[in-house]
Design an enzyme around this catalytic site. Structure first.
Site, PDB file in Angstrom:
ATOM      1  N   LYS A 186      50.454  22.201  26.566  1.00 29.37           N
ATOM      2  CA  LYS A 186      50.288  20.915  27.247  1.00 29.37           C
ATOM      3  C   LYS A 186      50.542  21.134  28.729  1.00 29.37           C
ATOM      4  O   LYS A 186      51.672  21.375  29.142  1.00 29.37           O
ATOM      5  CB  LYS A 186      51.266  19.857  26.717  1.00 29.37           C
ATOM      6  CG  LYS A 186      50.888  18.470  27.257  1.00 29.37           C
ATOM      7  CD  LYS A 186      51.997  17.457  27.149  1.00 29.37           C
ATOM      8  CE  LYS A 186      52.946  17.481  28.314  1.00 29.37           C
ATOM      9  NZ  LYS A 186      52.347  17.117  29.627  1.00 29.37           N
ATOM     10  N   GLU A 262      62.884  27.781  31.424  1.00 31.93           N
ATOM     11  CA  GLU A 262      63.090  28.103  32.844  1.00 31.93           C
ATOM     12  C   GLU A 262      63.177  26.762  33.549  1.00 31.93           C
ATOM     13  O   GLU A 262      62.208  26.001  33.574  1.00 31.93           O
ATOM     14  CB  GLU A 262      61.932  28.951  33.363  1.00 31.93           C
ATOM     15  CG  GLU A 262      62.335  29.792  34.549  1.00 31.93           C
ATOM     16  CD  GLU A 262      61.751  29.270  35.827  1.00 31.93           C
ATOM     17  OE1 GLU A 262      62.486  28.529  36.535  1.00 31.93           O
ATOM     18  OE2 GLU A 262      60.576  29.559  36.100  1.00 31.93           O
ATOM     19  N   CYS A 296      60.498  26.764  41.894  1.00 28.26           N
ATOM     20  CA  CYS A 296      61.890  26.744  41.426  1.00 28.26           C
ATOM     21  C   CYS A 296      62.719  27.835  42.089  1.00 28.26           C
ATOM     22  O   CYS A 296      63.937  27.732  42.149  1.00 28.26           O
ATOM     23  CB  CYS A 296      61.943  26.854  39.911  1.00 28.26           C
ATOM     24  SG  CYS A 296      60.998  28.266  39.327  1.00 28.26           S
ATOM     25  N   GLU A 395      68.639  19.466  43.548  1.00 24.48           N
ATOM     26  CA  GLU A 395      67.348  20.127  43.727  1.00 24.48           C
ATOM     27  C   GLU A 395      66.339  19.112  44.287  1.00 24.48           C
ATOM     28  O   GLU A 395      66.096  18.082  43.669  1.00 24.48           O
ATOM     29  CB  GLU A 395      66.835  20.674  42.393  1.00 24.48           C
ATOM     30  CG  GLU A 395      65.537  21.430  42.560  1.00 24.48           C
ATOM     31  CD  GLU A 395      64.988  21.984  41.249  1.00 24.48           C
ATOM     32  OE1 GLU A 395      65.100  21.320  40.214  1.00 24.48           O
ATOM     33  OE2 GLU A 395      64.425  23.095  41.297  1.00 24.48           O
TER      34      GLU A 395
HETATM   35  P1  ADP Z   1      58.607  16.321  36.561  1.00 23.94           P
HETATM   36  O1  ADP Z   1      59.528  15.152  36.277  1.00 23.94           O
HETATM   37  O2  ADP Z   1      58.838  16.874  37.898  1.00 23.94           O
HETATM   38  O3  ADP Z   1      57.173  16.027  36.243  1.00 23.94           O
HETATM   39  P2  ADP Z   1      59.246  17.491  34.055  1.00 23.94           P
HETATM   40  O4  ADP Z   1      60.253  18.507  33.688  1.00 23.94           O
HETATM   41  O5  ADP Z   1      59.516  16.106  33.569  1.00 23.94           O
HETATM   42  O6  ADP Z   1      59.054  17.515  35.602  1.00 23.94           O
HETATM   43  O7  ADP Z   1      57.814  17.901  33.533  1.00 23.94           O
HETATM   44  C1  ADP Z   1      57.420  19.191  33.136  1.00 23.94           C
HETATM   45  C2  ADP Z   1      56.585  19.093  31.870  1.00 23.94           C
HETATM   46  O8  ADP Z   1      57.389  18.543  30.835  1.00 23.94           O
HETATM   47  C3  ADP Z   1      55.362  18.187  31.965  1.00 23.94           C
HETATM   48  O9  ADP Z   1      54.314  18.799  31.237  1.00 23.94           O
HETATM   49  C4  ADP Z   1      55.829  16.907  31.291  1.00 23.94           C
HETATM   50  O10 ADP Z   1      54.779  16.141  30.737  1.00 23.94           O
HETATM   51  C5  ADP Z   1      56.715  17.469  30.203  1.00 23.94           C
HETATM   52  N1  ADP Z   1      57.733  16.555  29.691  1.00 23.94           N
HETATM   53  C6  ADP Z   1      58.464  15.647  30.382  1.00 23.94           C
HETATM   54  N2  ADP Z   1      59.339  15.013  29.566  1.00 23.94           N
HETATM   55  C7  ADP Z   1      59.157  15.529  28.313  1.00 23.94           C
HETATM   56  C8  ADP Z   1      59.755  15.297  27.037  1.00 23.94           C
HETATM   57  N3  ADP Z   1      60.727  14.402  26.872  1.00 23.94           N
HETATM   58  N4  ADP Z   1      59.312  16.019  25.986  1.00 23.94           N
HETATM   59  C9  ADP Z   1      58.339  16.947  26.142  1.00 23.94           C
HETATM   60  N5  ADP Z   1      57.740  17.214  27.311  1.00 23.94           N
HETATM   61  C10 ADP Z   1      58.132  16.524  28.395  1.00 23.94           C
END
Ligand code: ADP
Length: 491
Positions: A186, A262, A296, A395
């Protein structure tokens, strides 16, 4: 500047659909969401919005494919497929770089010179690595022979971030396929385009249907959560925010999935007075502002020994002000747009917090004035903050650094380690003993001396403390993407 200049004339953005069992597919309910170019604020395409149903289909295809033709591929055959994927990425590098730039707002030149070649190299590296691997064997006196075999973990879920979309996705996909697994990926909702092209490239390179699947969508309550909760997903590899890592761990707990993380960082860049300041500044410009600071590994906390603090600042501020910010498709652009309106507001909010907490802004501090559209933030240098100030502790993930003077080695080590993150650190010194001494005391998974971002893909990559779980790279990737079985034969 006019908006129409901010695009690539040759490459058109694409609409993005899921890729399940070797075919592009719409969502069951035909739901889509908009994809925006953060440098122009234009809607450049539509993306299929997946959820539980689409993830179920993708996982079913991935689980079935584990028992299909893919299972019969020898490691040399997998290596050939991996090499072809890398080659095809390079053949389409201009197109992929343009799509990456339109999705992220990053400079096209950076995508062309760094992101896309590295994505190809991820496959080329693991194609070679795979064919040179051995297994462990022990003879126990005259009694027994023990040896271990590696097999795939199974279906791997890949949740990807938006900052280095194809680079980080392929860093997961290459070892995942090398070890014989199948995948459901995804991409981040903000950056769906290059992953969509990668699915097609994998098919063209000879990856059997169902081995590589792609579901677009959001995180919580959407495709991301559905992958991490799915009982038939055996492992999840995730790159993103620390708090998302916590949510994924909770979702993955009932089926005890193997996890590789990571996460975030607040990386120190420690500059001792005996270092070569011109070299320090050349690299520090990159470690501070490359990819708009949305890496990062960026060194957002700069500590400078007080005897060279003023001279460092004078040069660093001058060079920062020379960086070209703006249109990602201009050759000279070094800093593009940040990923979204939400992130732009968050980064500007951090800069405001620095003003409120007594900091002084020596460069940047605002949006790019020459542009009325696009989420452009000027590279920002903040001084005069206390060690507990928000910008020093949290961050920011934008083009913003703090600079703090220090007197002694002990003091700077203590400040560098005073964080719940532990991803990367750079130490600048020409004193060999000090380099080792400080490196051994810094709490981080990746420590550079007199350089930054230099990687050998055989080495362990990952963070300690709340910056990650596990390491990837070379053998470390295989530790995650395979299961070991030990076989004991009585002699
Ligand atoms: P940001 O908030 O900067 O977008 P995230 O860590 O939330 O960074 O996003 C990184 C990835 O994790 C994206 O692909 C996002 O859709 C996914 N993501 C965010 N929240 C969840 C969750 N609760 N479960 C699974 N995937 C998630």
């Amino acid at each position: 500047m006019h908006l129409k200049e901010k695009s690539n004339q040759k490459v058109r953005p694409i609409d993005c659909r899921h890729f399940i069992n070797g075919e592009y597919r719409d969502s069951f309910d035909m739901k889509t969401f908009e994809n925006m170019n953060p440098a122009t604020e234009e809607i450049i395409g539509r993306v299929s919005e997946g959820g539980k149903k689409e993830v179920d289909e993708a996982v079913k295809a991935a689980k079935t494919a584990l028992k299909g033709p893919w299972k019969t591929f020898t490691s040399s055959q997998r290596s050939v497929v991996l090499r072809r994927i890398g080659d095809l990425i390079l053949e389409r590098k201009e197109e992929l770089a343009a799509l990456e730039s339109m999705d992220t707002g990053k400079p096209y030149q950076m995508a062309l010179e760094i992101d896309i070649p590295r994505a190809a190299y991820n496959f080329h590296f693991f194609a070679d690595y795979l064919t040179s691997m051995g297994t462990e064997a022990y003879q126990q006196d005259q009694q027994a022979l023990h040896y271990s075999i590696r097999r795939p973990v199974g279906v791997v879920g890949m949740i990807n971030p938006w900052n280095l979309p194809l680079l980080l996705l392929t860093w997961k996909m290459a070892p995942c396929l090398a070890a014989g697994n199948t995948a459901v990926m995804k991409p981040a909702e903000q950056t769906p385009m290059t992953a969509t092209v990668l699915a097609e490239i994998c098919k063209e390179a000879g990856v059997p249907d169902g081995v590589v699947n792609l579901v677009h969508g959001f995180g919580p309550g959407s495709a991301g959560a559905a992958i991490t909760e799915h009982p038939d997903v055996d492992a999840v590899t995730f790159t993103g925010e620390t708090k998302t890592g916590t949510a994924i761990m909770k979702a993955a707990a009932p089926s005890l999935k193997k996890l590789s993380y990571e996460l975030g960082g607040k990386n120190p860049n420690i500059i001792f007075a005996d270092s070569d300041l011109d070299e320090v500044i050349d690299t520090t410009l990159k470690s501070s502002f490359m990819n708009q600071g949305e890496v990062c590994l960026c060194g957002s906390r700069i500590y400078v020994e007080s005897s060279v603090y003023e001279s460092f600042l004078e040069k660093f501020v001058a060079r920062t002000k020379e960086l070209t910010v703006g249109d990602p498709f201009r050759d000279e652009t070094k800093v593009g747009a940040v990923i979204s309106k939400e992130h732009y507001d968050r980064v500007l909010g951090y800069i405001q917090s620095a003003r409120d907490e007594g900091g002084t802004i020596l460069a940047g501090g605002s949006r790019l004035q020459e542009e009325d559209k696009g989420y452009f933030i000027m590279p920002t240098i903040i001084v005069g903050l206390d060690k507990d100030a928000t910008c020093v502790r949290e961050e920011i993930f934008g083009p913003v650094v703090t600079v703090i003077p220090f007197e002694t080695e002990e003091e700077v080590i203590e400040q560098a380690n005073d964080t719940h993150y532990g991803l990367g650190t750079t130490i600048w010194t020409n004193d060999l003993r000090r380099a080792h001494r400080v490196a051994h005391q810094i709490e981080a998974g990746i420590i550079w001396v007199n350089t930054w971002y230099l990687r050998d893909l055989r080495t362990p990559f990952g963070g300690m403390k709340q910056s990650g779980i596990g390491r990837e790279g070379g053998m470390h990737s295989f530790e995650f993407y395979s299961e070991l079985s030990n076989i004991t034969i009585k002699l």
